[in-house]
Design a protein around this motif. Structure first.
Motif, PDB file in Angstrom:
ATOM      1  N   ALA A  67       0.742  -1.217  -0.123  1.00 42.68           N
ATOM      2  CA  ALA A  67       0.039  -0.091   0.106  1.00 42.68           C
ATOM      3  C   ALA A  67       0.723   1.217  -0.119  1.00 42.68           C
ATOM      4  N   ILE A  68       0.680   2.094  -0.827  1.00 44.99           N
ATOM      5  CA  ILE A  68       1.575   3.223  -1.296  1.00 44.99           C
ATOM      6  C   ILE A  68       0.872   4.434  -0.820  1.00 44.99           C
ATOM      7  N   VAL A  69       1.517   5.409  -0.137  1.00 43.96           N
ATOM      8  CA  VAL A  69       1.004   6.832  -0.045  1.00 43.96           C
ATOM      9  C   VAL A  69       2.072   7.775  -0.501  1.00 43.96           C
ATOM     10  N   ALA A  70       1.532   8.422  -1.477  1.00 41.65           N
ATOM     11  CA  ALA A  70       2.482   9.596  -1.994  1.00 41.65           C
ATOM     12  C   ALA A  70       1.930  10.860  -1.717  1.00 41.65           C
ATOM     13  N   THR A  71       2.864  11.523  -1.317  1.00 42.19           N
ATOM     14  CA  THR A  71       2.714  12.980  -0.891  1.00 42.19           C
ATOM     15  C   THR A  71       3.382  13.981  -1.619  1.00 42.19           C
ATOM     16  N   ASP A  72       2.759  14.803  -2.196  1.00 43.57           N
ATOM     17  CA  ASP A  72       3.446  15.952  -3.340  1.00 43.57           C
ATOM     18  C   ASP A  72       3.973  17.028  -2.409  1.00 43.57           C
ATOM     19  N   ALA A  73       4.516  18.024  -3.092  1.00 45.04           N
ATOM     20  CA  ALA A  73       5.108  19.137  -2.460  1.00 45.04           C
ATOM     21  C   ALA A  73       4.029  20.167  -1.689  1.00 45.04           C
ATOM     22  N   SER A  74       2.845  20.042  -2.238  1.00 48.50           N
ATOM     23  CA  SER A  74       1.653  20.735  -1.611  1.00 48.50           C
ATOM     24  C   SER A  74       1.087  20.237  -0.578  1.00 48.50           C
ATOM     25  N   GLY A  75       1.417  18.886  -0.329  1.00 50.36           N
ATOM     26  CA  GLY A  75       0.695  18.083   0.870  1.00 50.36           C
ATOM     27  C   GLY A  75      -0.343  17.273   0.383  1.00 50.36           C
ATOM     28  N   LYS A  76      -0.486  17.155  -1.028  1.00 46.89           N
ATOM     29  CA  LYS A  76      -1.588  16.465  -1.246  1.00 46.89           C
ATOM     30  C   LYS A  76      -1.298  15.039  -1.592  1.00 46.89           C
ATOM     31  N   GLN A  77      -2.375  14.010  -0.891  1.00 53.61           N
ATOM     32  CA  GLN A  77      -1.752  12.543  -0.792  1.00 53.61           C
ATOM     33  C   GLN A  77      -2.739  11.717  -1.907  1.00 53.61           C
ATOM     34  N   THR A  78      -1.700  10.906  -2.347  1.00 49.62           N
ATOM     35  CA  THR A  78      -2.523   9.673  -3.377  1.00 49.62           C
ATOM     36  C   THR A  78      -2.172   8.549  -2.851  1.00 49.62           C
ATOM     37  N   THR A  79      -3.059   7.535  -2.941  1.00 47.92           N
ATOM     38  CA  THR A  79      -2.894   6.234  -2.605  1.00 47.92           C
ATOM     39  C   THR A  79      -3.118   5.071  -3.737  1.00 47.92           C
ATOM     40  N   ALA A  80      -2.290   4.166  -3.534  1.00 48.69           N
ATOM     41  CA  ALA A  80      -2.214   3.029  -4.504  1.00 48.69           C
ATOM     42  C   ALA A  80      -2.030   1.695  -3.803  1.00 48.69           C
ATOM     43  N   ARG A  81      -2.598   0.555  -4.242  1.00 54.76           N
ATOM     44  CA  ARG A  81      -2.196  -0.698  -3.924  1.00 54.76           C
ATOM     45  C   ARG A  81      -1.902  -1.697  -5.113  1.00 54.76           C
ATOM     46  N   MET A  82      -0.929  -2.445  -4.670  1.00 54.94           N
ATOM     47  CA  MET A  82      -0.882  -3.693  -5.990  1.00 54.94           C
ATOM     48  C   MET A  82      -0.058  -4.748  -5.200  1.00 54.94           C
ATOM     49  N   GLN A  83      -0.356  -5.818  -5.956  1.00 60.54           N
ATOM     50  CA  GLN A  83       0.389  -7.273  -5.541  1.00 60.54           C
ATOM     51  C   GLN A  83       1.634  -7.516  -6.450  1.00 60.54           C
ATOM     52  N   PHE A  84       2.313  -8.308  -5.691  1.00 59.19           N
ATOM     53  CA  PHE A  84       3.518  -8.836  -6.683  1.00 59.19           C
ATOM     54  C   PHE A  84       3.933 -10.311  -6.102  1.00 59.19           C
ATOM     55  N   SER A  85       4.479 -11.148  -7.005  1.00 60.82           N
ATOM     56  CA  SER A  85       5.023 -12.490  -6.472  1.00 60.82           C
ATOM     57  C   SER A  85       6.202 -12.410  -5.931  1.00 60.82           C
ATOM     58  N   VAL A  86       6.678 -13.129  -5.013  1.00 58.19           N
ATOM     59  CA  VAL A  86       8.199 -13.476  -4.435  1.00 58.19           C
ATOM     60  C   VAL A  86       8.358 -14.807  -4.457  1.00 58.19           C
ATOM     61  N   ASP A  87       9.489 -14.994  -5.251  1.00 58.93           N
ATOM     62  CA  ASP A  87      10.299 -16.275  -5.687  1.00 58.93           C
ATOM     63  C   ASP A  87      10.950 -16.902  -4.289  1.00 58.93           C
ATOM     64  N   GLN A  88      11.327 -17.930  -4.399  1.00 58.63           N
ATOM     65  CA  GLN A  88      12.306 -18.511  -3.337  1.00 58.63           C
ATOM     66  C   GLN A  88      13.713 -17.965  -3.631  1.00 58.63           C
ATOM     67  N   THR A  89      14.006 -18.019  -4.707  1.00 55.20           N
ATOM     68  CA  THR A  89      15.454 -17.610  -4.965  1.00 55.20           C
ATOM     69  C   THR A  89      15.370 -16.633  -6.444  1.00 55.20           C
ATOM     70  N   GLY A  90      16.524 -15.829  -6.317  1.00 59.33           N
ATOM     71  CA  GLY A  90      16.553 -15.070  -7.816  1.00 59.33           C
ATOM     72  C   GLY A  90      17.712 -15.819  -8.610  1.00 59.33           C
ATOM     73  N   THR A  91      17.896 -14.828  -9.699  1.00 61.05           N
ATOM     74  CA  THR A  91      18.840 -15.442 -10.840  1.00 61.05           C
ATOM     75  C   THR A  91      20.201 -14.939 -10.642  1.00 61.05           C
ATOM     76  N   THR A  92      20.535 -13.952  -9.849  1.00 61.04           N
ATOM     77  CA  THR A  92      21.651 -13.340  -9.696  1.00 61.04           C
ATOM     78  C   THR A  92      22.207 -13.764  -8.407  1.00 61.04           C
ATOM     79  N   PRO A  93      23.391 -13.826  -8.098  1.00 61.11           N
ATOM     80  CA  PRO A  93      24.348 -14.245  -6.878  1.00 61.11           C
ATOM     81  C   PRO A  93      23.693 -13.506  -5.815  1.00 61.11           C
ATOM     82  N   ALA A  94      23.307 -14.044  -4.654  1.00 59.70           N
ATOM     83  CA  ALA A  94      22.824 -13.382  -3.665  1.00 59.70           C
ATOM     84  C   ALA A  94      24.032 -12.609  -2.800  1.00 59.70           C
ATOM     85  N   VAL A  95      23.544 -11.544  -1.860  1.00 55.72           N
ATOM     86  CA  VAL A  95      24.365 -11.047  -1.140  1.00 55.72           C
ATOM     87  C   VAL A  95      24.965 -12.087  -0.124  1.00 55.72           C
TER      88      VAL A  95
END
Length: 254
Positions: free
Chosen positions: A73-101
């Protein structure tokens, strides 16, 4: 999974970029398999220019504890103090393709100035290359046992259009925070008619051995490698100068 660096931008209803340092974000992350109402954490991302004054990005590093479906859930606040909200979903994999830290950096031969008689234009598509980024191969740097920065960037053939600006950031930060550095062109290139040209297969670029060894799905990508040969930090697409400087400091002190 685990601490995951996310890079994203903002667009308006006309699909025009609006991300800027004047818009501040707050992001609440949810493990939707556990709870859709109680966030695992709430973070404020940092802002970084991809192309100064033109394209901006936000960078946040949440801890994604389980594989599966997550929400934010994202709350964006601009320079005037106006707020805009948004929600999104995403998938998380067990591992990535690049070497992990924390994982060992793959040892691989990469092109150096010695391979092209000292002519940096034959191995770099950077219009203003720093020759010091092409003096040693990745395998040589690992054998030296000293920390280094490894960039995968191709300013002339970048699909994301971020390679040039990101490589410029890397060069500036490395100059201010001296450390060995290597840039690798992620695609096979050939010197034709006085300039570098990409090698194509079925109309697409052909990746080099190092790109495959590091599992790079996009470009640019930056790794910071410690003296032990292990990955200290990994940055996809865009890196803020302070982020990279902090990673270099950690690699040199580790």
């Amino acid at each position: 999974m685990g601490k995951t660096r996310l890079v994203f931008s903002l667009i308006d209803q006309s699909n025009l970029p609006v991300a800027s340092p004047d818009i501040h974000l707050q992001m609440a992350f949810f493990d939707l398999c556990a709870s859709a109402t109680t966030p695992t954490e709430t973070l404020s991302p940092i802002f970084a220019w991809g192309i100064v004054g033109q394209r901006g990005f936000y960078i946040v590093t949440p801890t994604l504890t389980t594989a599966g479906t997550w929400g934010v859930a994202i709350v964006a606040t601009d320079a005037s103090g106006k707020q805009t909200t948004a929600r999104m979903q995403f998938s998380v994999d067990q591992t990535g393709t690049t070497p992990a830290v924390g994982a060992a950096a793959p040892s691989v031969k990469t092109p150096t100035l010695a391979d092209v008689g000292g002519d940096v234009t034959k191995i770099s598509s950077d219009p203003k290359p720093d020759p010091s980024f092409y003096t040693e191969s990745v395998d040589q740097a690992l054998k030296a046992g000293e920390p280094f920065v490894l960039a995968f960037a191709t300013p002339a053939f970048c699909k994301s259009a971020e390679c040039g600006p990101t490589l410029d950031t890397v060069k500036a930060v490395v100059k201010a925070n001296p450390i060995r550095a290597i840039n690798v062109e992620p695609y096979q290139l050939t010197w034709t008619n006085g300039r570098l040209q990409p090698v194509l297969a079925n109309g697409d670029f052909v990746t080099v051995e190092a790109t495959n060894a590091y599992g790079i799905p996009t470009e640019p990508w930056i790794f910071v490698v410690g003296a032990s040969g292990k990955i200290v930090a990994s940055f996809e697409a865009v890196v803020a100068p302070d982020e990279l400087a902090a990673a270099i400091k950690a690699a040199k002190s580790g």
